[in-house]
Design a protein around this motif. Structure first.
Motif, PDB file in Angstrom:
ATOM      1  N   VAL A   1      11.936 -72.550  72.497  1.00 48.04           N
ATOM      2  CA  VAL A   1      13.012 -72.310  71.529  1.00 48.04           C
ATOM      3  C   VAL A   1      12.651 -71.150  70.606  1.00 48.04           C
ATOM      4  O   VAL A   1      13.491 -70.308  70.284  1.00 48.04           O
ATOM      5  N   ALA A   2      11.403 -71.101  70.176  1.00 48.73           N
ATOM      6  CA  ALA A   2      10.941 -70.028  69.287  1.00 48.73           C
ATOM      7  C   ALA A   2       9.435 -69.889  69.434  1.00 48.73           C
ATOM      8  O   ALA A   2       8.742 -70.844  69.811  1.00 48.73           O
ATOM      9  N   ALA A   3       8.953 -68.695  69.133  1.00 46.12           N
ATOM     10  CA  ALA A   3       7.512 -68.443  69.211  1.00 46.12           C
ATOM     11  C   ALA A   3       7.149 -67.338  68.235  1.00 46.12           C
ATOM     12  O   ALA A   3       7.938 -66.417  67.997  1.00 46.12           O
ATOM     13  N   SER A   4       5.967 -67.449  67.663  1.00 49.58           N
ATOM     14  CA  SER A   4       5.497 -66.411  66.740  1.00 49.58           C
ATOM     15  C   SER A   4       3.984 -66.294  66.827  1.00 49.58           C
ATOM     16  O   SER A   4       3.289 -67.250  67.189  1.00 49.58           O
ATOM     17  N   ILE A   5       3.500 -65.125  66.478  1.00 48.93           N
ATOM     18  CA  ILE A   5       2.062 -64.865  66.501  1.00 48.93           C
ATOM     19  C   ILE A   5       1.463 -65.273  65.157  1.00 48.93           C
ATOM     20  O   ILE A   5       1.929 -64.849  64.103  1.00 48.93           O
ATOM     21  N   GLN A   6       0.424 -66.093  65.223  1.00 47.34           N
ATOM     22  CA  GLN A   6      -0.264 -66.528  64.005  1.00 47.34           C
ATOM     23  C   GLN A   6      -1.403 -65.585  63.628  1.00 47.34           C
ATOM     24  O   GLN A   6      -1.610 -65.286  62.462  1.00 47.34           O
ATOM     25  N   SER A   7      -2.145 -65.135  64.610  1.00 46.03           N
ATOM     26  CA  SER A   7      -3.218 -64.164  64.380  1.00 46.03           C
ATOM     27  C   SER A   7      -3.487 -63.445  65.695  1.00 46.03           C
ATOM     28  O   SER A   7      -3.194 -63.973  66.770  1.00 46.03           O
ATOM     29  N   ALA A   8      -4.030 -62.243  65.581  1.00 48.01           N
ATOM     30  CA  ALA A   8      -4.225 -61.447  66.798  1.00 48.01           C
ATOM     31  C   ALA A   8      -5.424 -60.526  66.663  1.00 48.01           C
ATOM     32  O   ALA A   8      -5.675 -59.951  65.599  1.00 48.01           O
TER      33      ALA A   8
ATOM     34  N   TRP B   1      -5.805 -46.530  63.531  1.00 45.23           N
ATOM     35  CA  TRP B   1      -4.508 -46.474  64.208  1.00 45.23           C
ATOM     36  C   TRP B   1      -4.641 -46.954  65.637  1.00 45.23           C
ATOM     37  O   TRP B   1      -3.806 -47.729  66.114  1.00 45.23           O
ATOM     38  N   LYS B   2      -5.690 -46.538  66.352  1.00 43.26           N
ATOM     39  CA  LYS B   2      -5.897 -46.955  67.741  1.00 43.26           C
ATOM     40  C   LYS B   2      -6.160 -48.453  67.811  1.00 43.26           C
ATOM     41  O   LYS B   2      -5.630 -49.164  68.682  1.00 43.26           O
ATOM     42  N   ASP B   3      -6.979 -48.963  66.883  1.00 42.13           N
ATOM     43  CA  ASP B   3      -7.270 -50.396  66.867  1.00 42.13           C
ATOM     44  C   ASP B   3      -6.003 -51.206  66.606  1.00 42.13           C
ATOM     45  O   ASP B   3      -5.761 -52.235  67.250  1.00 42.13           O
ATOM     46  N   ARG B   4      -5.180 -50.723  65.681  1.00 41.46           N
ATOM     47  CA  ARG B   4      -3.924 -51.414  65.375  1.00 41.46           C
ATOM     48  C   ARG B   4      -2.979 -51.395  66.572  1.00 41.46           C
ATOM     49  O   ARG B   4      -2.341 -52.392  66.901  1.00 41.46           O
ATOM     50  N   ARG B   5      -2.904 -50.247  67.236  1.00 44.50           N
ATOM     51  CA  ARG B   5      -2.041 -50.123  68.413  1.00 44.50           C
ATOM     52  C   ARG B   5      -2.522 -51.041  69.532  1.00 44.50           C
ATOM     53  O   ARG B   5      -1.721 -51.731  70.167  1.00 44.50           O
ATOM     54  N   ASP B   6      -3.846 -51.071  69.768  1.00 44.68           N
ATOM     55  CA  ASP B   6      -4.397 -51.946  70.810  1.00 44.68           C
ATOM     56  C   ASP B   6      -4.158 -53.416  70.484  1.00 44.68           C
ATOM     57  O   ASP B   6      -3.843 -54.212  71.370  1.00 44.68           O
ATOM     58  N   THR B   7      -4.292 -53.769  69.208  1.00 44.63           N
ATOM     59  CA  THR B   7      -4.068 -55.154  68.796  1.00 44.63           C
ATOM     60  C   THR B   7      -2.601 -55.542  68.961  1.00 44.63           C
ATOM     61  O   THR B   7      -2.283 -56.643  69.414  1.00 44.63           O
ATOM     62  N   ASP B   8      -1.697 -54.624  68.605  1.00 50.34           N
ATOM     63  CA  ASP B   8      -0.259 -54.902  68.767  1.00 50.34           C
ATOM     64  C   ASP B   8       0.103 -55.099  70.233  1.00 50.34           C
ATOM     65  O   ASP B   8       0.887 -55.987  70.584  1.00 50.34           O
TER      66      ASP B   8
ATOM     67  N   GLY C   1     -15.437 -34.288  54.581  1.00 54.43           N
ATOM     68  CA  GLY C   1     -14.720 -35.489  54.134  1.00 54.43           C
ATOM     69  C   GLY C   1     -13.390 -35.661  54.843  1.00 54.43           C
ATOM     70  O   GLY C   1     -13.025 -36.759  55.263  1.00 54.43           O
ATOM     71  N   THR C   2     -12.664 -34.551  55.011  1.00 54.75           N
ATOM     72  CA  THR C   2     -11.363 -34.616  55.691  1.00 54.75           C
ATOM     73  C   THR C   2     -11.532 -35.014  57.147  1.00 54.75           C
ATOM     74  O   THR C   2     -10.781 -35.836  57.682  1.00 54.75           O
ATOM     75  N   THR C   3     -12.544 -34.431  57.800  1.00 50.80           N
ATOM     76  CA  THR C   3     -12.808 -34.770  59.204  1.00 50.80           C
ATOM     77  C   THR C   3     -13.179 -36.240  59.342  1.00 50.80           C
ATOM     78  O   THR C   3     -12.697 -36.933  60.234  1.00 50.80           O
ATOM     79  N   GLY C   4     -14.035 -36.723  58.436  1.00 57.88           N
ATOM     80  CA  GLY C   4     -14.423 -38.136  58.477  1.00 57.88           C
ATOM     81  C   GLY C   4     -13.247 -39.061  58.243  1.00 57.88           C
ATOM     82  O   GLY C   4     -13.079 -40.065  58.943  1.00 57.88           O
ATOM     83  N   LEU C   5     -12.403 -38.704  57.265  1.00 59.07           N
ATOM     84  CA  LEU C   5     -11.228 -39.524  56.967  1.00 59.07           C
ATOM     85  C   LEU C   5     -10.274 -39.548  58.153  1.00 59.07           C
ATOM     86  O   LEU C   5      -9.730 -40.608  58.512  1.00 59.07           O
ATOM     87  N   ALA C   6     -10.081 -38.389  58.786  1.00 60.22           N
ATOM     88  CA  ALA C   6      -9.204 -38.327  59.964  1.00 60.22           C
ATOM     89  C   ALA C   6      -9.754 -39.199  61.085  1.00 60.22           C
ATOM     90  O   ALA C   6      -9.003 -39.889  61.789  1.00 60.22           O
ATOM     91  N   GLY C   7     -11.079 -39.200  61.252  1.00 61.57           N
ATOM     92  CA  GLY C   7     -11.692 -40.039  62.281  1.00 61.57           C
ATOM     93  C   GLY C   7     -11.481 -41.518  62.010  1.00 61.57           C
ATOM     94  O   GLY C   7     -11.138 -42.284  62.918  1.00 61.57           O
ATOM     95  N   VAL C   8     -11.676 -41.927  60.764  1.00 59.56           N
ATOM     96  CA  VAL C   8     -11.487 -43.333  60.391  1.00 59.56           C
ATOM     97  C   VAL C   8     -10.030 -43.751  60.573  1.00 59.56           C
ATOM     98  O   VAL C   8      -9.734 -44.808  61.147  1.00 59.56           O
TER      99      VAL C   8
END
Length: 197
Positions: free
Chosen positions: A141-148, A67-74, A55-62
């Motif tokens: 003048v200004a810019a923001s991200i709506q979705s990514a 985290w990688k997906d979030r970093r790539d998206t950012d 369970g711990t190994t699976g949770l760490a993998g998820v």
């Protein structure tokens, strides 16, 4: 002389009885976990620890994948935002002296149906802009991200364009709010949709 009733007459002489360790183990067998009573709790503990490890190994993998997906998206959002700001300036900056280069830059930063639509409309716009001697200078003048996501980012931009032409020689400020969808094409971010709102 001994009496016939004497019990010692027919009895075997007293000799110590010896049983080898092998014979004892043969008769009784080695001590088992069942006989000791400790086997069942040990097996349960091992099974629980194995489940916890899995369970711990699976949770760490998820969590690692998230985290990688979030970093790539950012990273994608940051790159797309910068590209959208540059493209918004190109899109709102036209000078009849270098009109062909300006239109080429706009077409180069576009993709998909938007690029096709812009290429078709550019041929009709060029003569009108040349006749009016139009000059436009855009500024974000200004810019923001709506979705990514990793391959598509939607950006909202507020762009001021200072416009002059033969009918309005004094600069006129045109304020625009633009929703721009940036698509990843290879290693570039290109405008796939542009909407004035």
């Amino acid at each position: 002389m001994t009496s016939p009733d004497d019990p010692t007459t027919d009895a075997e002489p007293d000799t110590p009885t010896t049983v080898s360790t092998a014979e004892r183990e043969k008769d009784t067998g080695p001590p088992t976990t069942e006989s000791t009573g400790a086997g069942r709790p040990v097996r349960i503990l091992v099974a629980v620890m194995a489940l916890l490890l899995i369970g711990t190994t699976g949770l760490a993998g998820v969590l690692g994948w998230q985290w990688k997906d979030r970093r790539d998206t950012d990273r994608a959002a940051t790159a797309a935002l910068a590209a959208a700001q540059q493209y918004a300036v190109a899109l709102t900056s036209i000078d009849t002296i270098q009109m062909d280069a300006d239109f080429a830059a706009i077409a180069d930063g576009a993709t998909g149906e938007f690029k096709n639509m812009y290429t078709r409309s550019a041929e009709h716009l060029k003569p009108l802009l040349a006749q009016a001697q139009s000059v436009s200078k855009g500024r974000v003048v200004a810019a923001s991200i709506q979705s990514a996501s990793r391959d598509r980012v939607v950006v909202m931009l507020f762009v001021d364009a200072e416009i002059t032409n033969t009918t309005t020689p004094e600069p006129r400020l045109d304020r625009n709010r633009i929703i721009m969808t940036m698509d990843r094409v290879g290693d570039r971010w290109l405008a796939g949709e542009v909407e004035l709102v």
